[in-house]
Design a protein around this motif. Structure first.
Motif, PDB file in Angstrom:
ATOM      1  N   PHE A 185       0.835  -1.200   0.000  1.00  0.00           N
ATOM      2  CA  PHE A 185       0.000   0.000   0.000  1.00  0.00           C
ATOM      3  C   PHE A 185       0.874   1.256   0.000  1.00  0.00           C
ATOM      4  O   PHE A 185       0.624   2.207  -0.748  1.00  0.00           O
ATOM      5  CB  PHE A 185      -0.906   0.011   1.238  1.00  0.00           C
ATOM      6  N   HIS A 186       1.885   1.272   0.855  1.00  0.00           N
ATOM      7  CA  HIS A 186       2.703   2.473   0.985  1.00  0.00           C
ATOM      8  C   HIS A 186       3.527   2.724  -0.271  1.00  0.00           C
ATOM      9  O   HIS A 186       3.691   3.878  -0.690  1.00  0.00           O
ATOM     10  CB  HIS A 186       3.607   2.348   2.214  1.00  0.00           C
ATOM     11  N   ALA A 187       4.055   1.655  -0.882  1.00  0.00           N
ATOM     12  CA  ALA A 187       4.859   1.833  -2.095  1.00  0.00           C
ATOM     13  C   ALA A 187       4.004   2.337  -3.253  1.00  0.00           C
ATOM     14  O   ALA A 187       4.422   3.230  -4.011  1.00  0.00           O
ATOM     15  CB  ALA A 187       5.536   0.518  -2.468  1.00  0.00           C
ATOM     16  N   VAL A 188       2.805   1.786  -3.415  1.00  0.00           N
ATOM     17  CA  VAL A 188       1.917   2.248  -4.483  1.00  0.00           C
ATOM     18  C   VAL A 188       1.460   3.680  -4.207  1.00  0.00           C
ATOM     19  O   VAL A 188       1.397   4.514  -5.117  1.00  0.00           O
ATOM     20  CB  VAL A 188       0.715   1.297  -4.638  1.00  0.00           C
ATOM     21  N   GLY A 189       1.150   3.976  -2.943  1.00  0.00           N
ATOM     22  CA  GLY A 189       0.778   5.344  -2.596  1.00  0.00           C
ATOM     23  C   GLY A 189       1.892   6.319  -2.912  1.00  0.00           C
ATOM     24  O   GLY A 189       1.649   7.413  -3.450  1.00  0.00           O
ATOM     25  N   ASN A 190       3.123   5.937  -2.608  1.00  0.00           N
ATOM     26  CA  ASN A 190       4.269   6.779  -2.917  1.00  0.00           C
ATOM     27  C   ASN A 190       4.356   7.049  -4.418  1.00  0.00           C
ATOM     28  O   ASN A 190       4.568   8.193  -4.860  1.00  0.00           O
ATOM     29  CB  ASN A 190       5.543   6.083  -2.427  1.00  0.00           C
ATOM     30  N   ARG A 191       4.152   6.008  -5.219  1.00  0.00           N
ATOM     31  CA  ARG A 191       4.239   6.149  -6.676  1.00  0.00           C
ATOM     32  C   ARG A 191       3.126   7.043  -7.219  1.00  0.00           C
ATOM     33  O   ARG A 191       3.366   7.924  -8.049  1.00  0.00           O
ATOM     34  CB  ARG A 191       4.170   4.758  -7.302  1.00  0.00           C
ATOM     35  N   LEU A 192       1.910   6.831  -6.737  1.00  0.00           N
ATOM     36  CA  LEU A 192       0.778   7.631  -7.211  1.00  0.00           C
ATOM     37  C   LEU A 192       0.926   9.097  -6.823  1.00  0.00           C
ATOM     38  O   LEU A 192       0.606  10.000  -7.612  1.00  0.00           O
ATOM     39  CB  LEU A 192      -0.524   7.068  -6.645  1.00  0.00           C
ATOM     40  N   LEU A 193       1.410   9.357  -5.601  1.00  0.00           N
ATOM     41  CA  LEU A 193       1.522  10.738  -5.145  1.00  0.00           C
ATOM     42  C   LEU A 193       2.609  11.500  -5.898  1.00  0.00           C
ATOM     43  O   LEU A 193       2.484  12.704  -6.124  1.00  0.00           O
ATOM     44  CB  LEU A 193       1.794  10.766  -3.640  1.00  0.00           C
ATOM     45  N   ARG A 194       3.664  10.818  -6.301  1.00  0.00           N
ATOM     46  CA  ARG A 194       4.703  11.496  -7.082  1.00  0.00           C
ATOM     47  C   ARG A 194       4.183  11.852  -8.475  1.00  0.00           C
ATOM     48  O   ARG A 194       4.600  12.851  -9.071  1.00  0.00           O
ATOM     49  CB  ARG A 194       5.949  10.619  -7.172  1.00  0.00           C
ATOM     50  N   LEU A 195       3.262  11.025  -8.973  1.00  0.00           N
ATOM     51  CA  LEU A 195       2.704  11.286 -10.297  1.00  0.00           C
ATOM     52  C   LEU A 195       1.557  12.289 -10.266  1.00  0.00           C
ATOM     53  O   LEU A 195       1.417  13.116 -11.171  1.00  0.00           O
ATOM     54  CB  LEU A 195       2.214   9.971 -10.922  1.00  0.00           C
ATOM     55  N   HIS A 196       0.711  12.219  -9.235  1.00  0.00           N
ATOM     56  CA  HIS A 196      -0.547  12.974  -9.253  1.00  0.00           C
ATOM     57  C   HIS A 196      -0.754  13.839  -8.017  1.00  0.00           C
ATOM     58  O   HIS A 196      -1.867  14.324  -7.795  1.00  0.00           O
ATOM     59  CB  HIS A 196      -1.728  11.988  -9.357  1.00  0.00           C
ATOM     60  N   GLY A 197       0.275  14.051  -7.206  1.00  0.00           N
ATOM     61  CA  GLY A 197       0.081  14.721  -5.930  1.00  0.00           C
ATOM     62  C   GLY A 197       0.088  16.237  -5.951  1.00  0.00           C
ATOM     63  O   GLY A 197      -0.201  16.871  -4.931  1.00  0.00           O
ATOM     64  N   ARG A 198       0.398  16.852  -7.098  1.00  0.00           N
ATOM     65  CA  ARG A 198       0.486  18.319  -7.124  1.00  0.00           C
ATOM     66  C   ARG A 198      -0.818  19.016  -6.733  1.00  0.00           C
ATOM     67  O   ARG A 198      -0.796  20.059  -6.071  1.00  0.00           O
ATOM     68  CB  ARG A 198       0.963  18.796  -8.487  1.00  0.00           C
ATOM     69  N   PRO A 199      -2.009  18.501  -7.133  1.00  0.00           N
ATOM     70  CA  PRO A 199      -3.244  19.168  -6.682  1.00  0.00           C
ATOM     71  C   PRO A 199      -3.389  19.213  -5.165  1.00  0.00           C
ATOM     72  O   PRO A 199      -4.147  20.035  -4.644  1.00  0.00           O
ATOM     73  CB  PRO A 199      -4.349  18.306  -7.318  1.00  0.00           C
ATOM     74  N   LEU A 200      -2.663  18.337  -4.458  1.00  0.00           N
ATOM     75  CA  LEU A 200      -2.714  18.331  -2.998  1.00  0.00           C
ATOM     76  C   LEU A 200      -1.593  19.166  -2.385  1.00  0.00           C
ATOM     77  O   LEU A 200      -1.421  19.185  -1.168  1.00  0.00           O
ATOM     78  CB  LEU A 200      -2.602  16.895  -2.474  1.00  0.00           C
ATOM     79  N   GLY A 201      -0.810  19.844  -3.233  1.00  0.00           N
ATOM     80  CA  GLY A 201       0.280  20.662  -2.733  1.00  0.00           C
ATOM     81  C   GLY A 201       1.575  19.903  -2.511  1.00  0.00           C
ATOM     82  O   GLY A 201       2.487  20.414  -1.842  1.00  0.00           O
ATOM     83  N   LEU A 202       1.694  18.703  -3.058  1.00  0.00           N
ATOM     84  CA  LEU A 202       2.905  17.901  -2.883  1.00  0.00           C
ATOM     85  C   LEU A 202       3.854  18.106  -4.053  1.00  0.00           C
ATOM     86  O   LEU A 202       3.456  17.994  -5.210  1.00  0.00           O
ATOM     87  CB  LEU A 202       2.546  16.411  -2.783  1.00  0.00           C
ATOM     88  N   ARG A 203       5.104  18.395  -3.743  1.00  0.00           N
ATOM     89  CA  ARG A 203       6.125  18.402  -4.782  1.00  0.00           C
ATOM     90  C   ARG A 203       6.600  16.964  -4.997  1.00  0.00           C
ATOM     91  O   ARG A 203       6.733  16.190  -4.037  1.00  0.00           O
ATOM     92  CB  ARG A 203       7.317  19.279  -4.372  1.00  0.00           C
ATOM     93  N   PRO A 204       6.875  16.560  -6.216  1.00  0.00           N
ATOM     94  CA  PRO A 204       7.214  15.154  -6.476  1.00  0.00           C
ATOM     95  C   PRO A 204       8.563  14.719  -5.926  1.00  0.00           C
ATOM     96  O   PRO A 204       8.860  13.527  -5.909  1.00  0.00           O
ATOM     97  CB  PRO A 204       7.197  15.060  -8.012  1.00  0.00           C
ATOM     98  N   ASP A 205       9.381  15.671  -5.425  1.00  0.00           N
ATOM     99  CA  ASP A 205      10.686  15.285  -4.892  1.00  0.00           C
ATOM    100  C   ASP A 205      10.661  15.107  -3.378  1.00  0.00           C
ATOM    101  O   ASP A 205      11.708  15.169  -2.719  1.00  0.00           O
ATOM    102  CB  ASP A 205      11.743  16.332  -5.270  1.00  0.00           C
ATOM    103  N   PHE A 206       9.466  14.890  -2.811  1.00  0.00           N
ATOM    104  CA  PHE A 206       9.407  14.679  -1.359  1.00  0.00           C
ATOM    105  C   PHE A 206      10.190  13.422  -0.969  1.00  0.00           C
ATOM    106  O   PHE A 206      10.360  12.502  -1.760  1.00  0.00           O
ATOM    107  CB  PHE A 206       7.953  14.574  -0.874  1.00  0.00           C
ATOM    108  N   THR A 207      10.663  13.422   0.266  1.00  0.00           N
ATOM    109  CA  THR A 207      11.308  12.228   0.815  1.00  0.00           C
ATOM    110  C   THR A 207      10.399  11.620   1.873  1.00  0.00           C
ATOM    111  O   THR A 207       9.480  12.268   2.375  1.00  0.00           O
ATOM    112  CB  THR A 207      12.690  12.542   1.416  1.00  0.00           C
ATOM    113  N   VAL A 208      10.677  10.362   2.200  1.00  0.00           N
ATOM    114  CA  VAL A 208       9.801   9.608   3.093  1.00  0.00           C
ATOM    115  C   VAL A 208      10.536   9.287   4.385  1.00  0.00           C
ATOM    116  O   VAL A 208      11.646   8.737   4.368  1.00  0.00           O
ATOM    117  CB  VAL A 208       9.325   8.301   2.426  1.00  0.00           C
ATOM    118  N   LEU A 209       9.931   9.632   5.508  1.00  0.00           N
ATOM    119  CA  LEU A 209      10.464   9.280   6.821  1.00  0.00           C
ATOM    120  C   LEU A 209      10.045   7.863   7.167  1.00  0.00           C
ATOM    121  O   LEU A 209       8.861   7.519   7.051  1.00  0.00           O
ATOM    122  CB  LEU A 209       9.904  10.219   7.894  1.00  0.00           C
TER     123      LEU A 209
END
Length: 677
Positions: free
Chosen positions: A85-109
């Motif tokens: 779930f987390h890996a797929v979520g990471n992939r989807l958010l890098r592709l489609h996360g800009r409407p939520l204010g996410l830059r695609p170069d975020f890092t994961v804690l």
């Protein structure tokens, strides 16, 4: 045709048509083969692989299923979206996360890093210096994750699971609020954020339809281990036309409530997803019938379950044993005797496992195993990604990837000799780590180019750190493996100075570098390593090379998904199974029952359960250090106990028994025995 390899129920599940499907797969019933066959069948029916989403709880599990599907059909299943779930979520958010204010170069804690951020906030707000006790960082991280994943109010979570923290609710709330702000400032997400943002993406009016239209079929493994947040994501992500959602799981193996997983997801699936088809897999390919009889009897008493009765066509009539021992030393001796007896019968030690509820339950047994020269490997302990030298290495890569990563900088700036926490904090403020402003020069640029106020003793080490960072700043030239090679001189010096067993730790970095060779992107390498980490170097380079056979010791939680010819379950006493820390309500007690069921169903050919009547403790102020136990409440009912062969404790002769030495021959024989070697 691959369907010839399946039994009737498996085939019905694999070839199910349209609509939601719940596959209730009992232990050892071939759920992996069934799910792989369903992927293969969907591809054979014309579904494009990239239109299939396969969610598992490990990257290894996804790879195994997809490789099976390829062998079944010969078709390319590599284009299936597969992962956790987390890996797929990471992939989807890098592709489609800009409407939520996410830059695609975020890092994961990872979870430990998230706890470190909370610890920094704990110090900043002064909670670490108060006279009153305040929850430590690990407790704060656990409270936060349970609250988010369960979707419950903080006050309710504290009241039910952390009542000793209730008086500190205001302080905890203050830290959690600041923690959210700090992550956003630094362009980092934690594990829970990956699911929260995915849910927001899937339910948003602007993005819900295109997200749901990405896939024709969604398949989920281990559905009993999902939490409320994951169930919400699946509901939103279902293909809108046919609602093709397939989930596989076993309610009787739902044992991760402490991670906010809820058995209700699988129990209530037919209600939540209307017109769902339910197929039950009951033919067990693992265990002999007597073991299944005991397992079925133990779980049948749970009111929280889908009805199913496991059965097997395997031959075998060895009845499981339930041995009562006088105390813990007697239990350890009995287990060692039984282990060696099976070894003499031809069962290797590696095909035997000793299971227990908590890691410390094996302490006395480990002493007895060592005394008898029985080698063993214990599952649990420090994970590969939690080891300090590995975290040091990844922290450097993380500041190269995201120069506003506060936790990574705090660790990296303490690596040079002579640098401590105070200096690290001062430098982080000087270079603007907290500001997170992408329009200004990054903290990395400032560290490399600006003069730094460091202690005299740290000047040389800080220059070496600068050189190591400068050698890796151009990602377009250097892939991750090459960056690790450039960092090695600096890291080898840090490891040799800081950690014991330096040679073994540097070999870990060799394995990490080999793993990095499969990646061209540093960001992807860090993300996948964080989201689906290896638990040990064995996951990277295969099992350890031991000259001898070895016995497996494992907590029951760590044993889930594994199996052995012989299983020895110890400490089957109330207070141990169920744990006296997990009997607060009916849900907790039922999860403990399911934990016992998981332990019983790990055995193929022989099952031995032991129960000590007496425990030795050293409480202050008590004259008698012994406490007396009762058999686990889950094994006491006649319907369960009758499935075991009872073995009574061996009682030693009374110490004051009179020895009959009638006649000179007896006396002489007695004396001769004293002189014998």
């Amino acid at each position: 045709m691959f369907g010839d390899q399946l039994n009737e129920a498996q085939r019905a599940a694999a070839t199910h048509g349209e609509g939601p499907l719940l596959i209730v797969a009992g232990a050892g019933t071939g759920k992996t083969a069934t799910l792989a066959a369903r992927v293969a069948w969907l591809i054979e029916q014309g579904t494009r692989p990239e239109r299939i989403l396969l969610l598992t709880f490990s990257r290894r599990g996804a790879r195994e299923m997809l490789s099976r599907a390829e062998r079944m059909t010969g078709a390319d299943a590599g284009r299936v979206w597969g992962g956790t779930f987390h890996a797929v979520g990471n992939r989807l958010l890098r592709l489609h996360g800009r409407p939520l204010g996410l830059r695609p170069d975020f890092t994961v804690l990872d979870q430990a890093d998230g706890a470190d951020v909370m610890n920094l906030l704990r110090d900043e707000f002064g909670f670490s210096t108060r006279e009153r006790r305040f929850p430590r960082k690990e407790t704060l991280a656990s409270i936060y994750s349970r609250t988010v994943n369960a979707g419950d109010k903080l006050g309710d979570v504290l009241k039910r699971h952390y009542p000793w923290c209730l008086e500190e609710a205001d302080g905890i709330r203050e830290i959690f609020t600041a923690y959210t702000v700090r992550k956003r400032e630094q362009n980092v997400l934690d594990y829970d954020d990956l699911l929260l943002f995915w849910k927001a993406l899937a339910w948003s009016d602007a993005t819900r339809e295109p997200m749901a239209a990405m896939f024709d079929h969604i398949l989920v493994d281990e559905y009993q281990d999902t939490n409320a947040l994951q169930a919400d994501i699946l509901e939103a992500m279902r293909p809108p036309s046919a609602r093709n959602l397939t989930v596989v799981g076993d309610d009787a193996q739902s044992i991760y409530g402490f991670r906010a997983a809820t058995v209700r997801n699988i129990l209530e699936f037919p209600d939540r997803f209307e017109e769902a088809t339910v197929i039950t897999l009951e033919q067990n390919y693992r265990s002999i019938p007597p073991i299944l009889a005991a397992s079925n009897a133990a779980i049948a008493l749970s009111p929280q379950r889908h009805d199913k009765t496991l059965w097997s066509s395997r031959r075998g009539d060895r009845t499981p044993t339930l041995r009562t021992c006088l105390d813990e030393p007697a239990q350890s001796a009995a287990v060692c005797d039984t282990v060696l007896a099976h070894r003499e019968e031809g069962v290797p030690l590696k095909e035997q496992a000793v299971l227990f509820r908590a890691a410390h339950h094996s302490d006395l047994l480990e002493v007895e195993l060592a005394r008898r020269s029985i080698p063993f490997v214990k599952y649990g302990g420090l994970k590969f990604m939690e080891a300090g030298h590995v975290k040091d290495t990844l922290a450097i890569l993380r500041v190269l990837e995201n120069p506003w990563d506060e936790v990574a900088w705090f660790r990296v700036l303490q690596l040079p000799e002579g640098m401590g926490p105070a200096t690290a904090r001062r430098l982080m403020t000087q270079v603007g780590v907290r500001e997170g402003n992408p329009d200004e020069a990054s903290p990395l640029v400032k560290v490399l180019d600006q003069p730094a106020d460091v202690p005299r003793a740290a000047v040389e080490g800080f220059q070496e750190l600068r050189s190591a960072l400068r050698g890796c700043v151009d990602e377009t030239v250097l892939p991750p493996a090459a960056q690790l090679e450039r960092l090695r001189p600096f890291l080898d010096e840090v490891i040799g100075r800081t950690y014991p067993a330096a040679a073994a730790r540097t070999r870990d970095l060799d394995q990490l570098t080999l793993l990095a060779q499969g990646y061209e992107s540093r960001g992807r390498f860090l993300s996948e390593l964080t989201l689906d980490p290896p638990s040990s170097t064995g996951d990277l380079a295969g099992p350890p090379l031991l000259d001898e056979d070895y016995l497996v010791l494992s907590t029951i939680h760590s044993a889930k998904g594994l199996e052995w010819d012989v299983v020895h379950l110890i400490h089957a006493a109330d207070g141990m199974i169920p744990s006296d820390m997990a009997t607060g309500d009916d849900d907790e007690i039922e999860e403990e029952r399911r934990l016992l069921y998981v332990a019983l169903t790990r055995a193929r050919d022989a099952l031995h359960v032991t129960f000590p009547m007496r425990y030795y403790r050293r409480p202050k102020g008590l004259e008698d250090p012994h406490s007396y136990a009762q058999l686990s409440r889950f094994l006491e009912p006649a319907s369960v106990a009758s499935c075991f062969e009872p073995i009574a404790p061996e009682i030693d002769p009374a110490p004051d028994a009179v020895v009959d030495l009638t006649g000179t021959a007896d006396v002489d024989g007695f004396l001769a025995g004293l002189w014998a070697e």
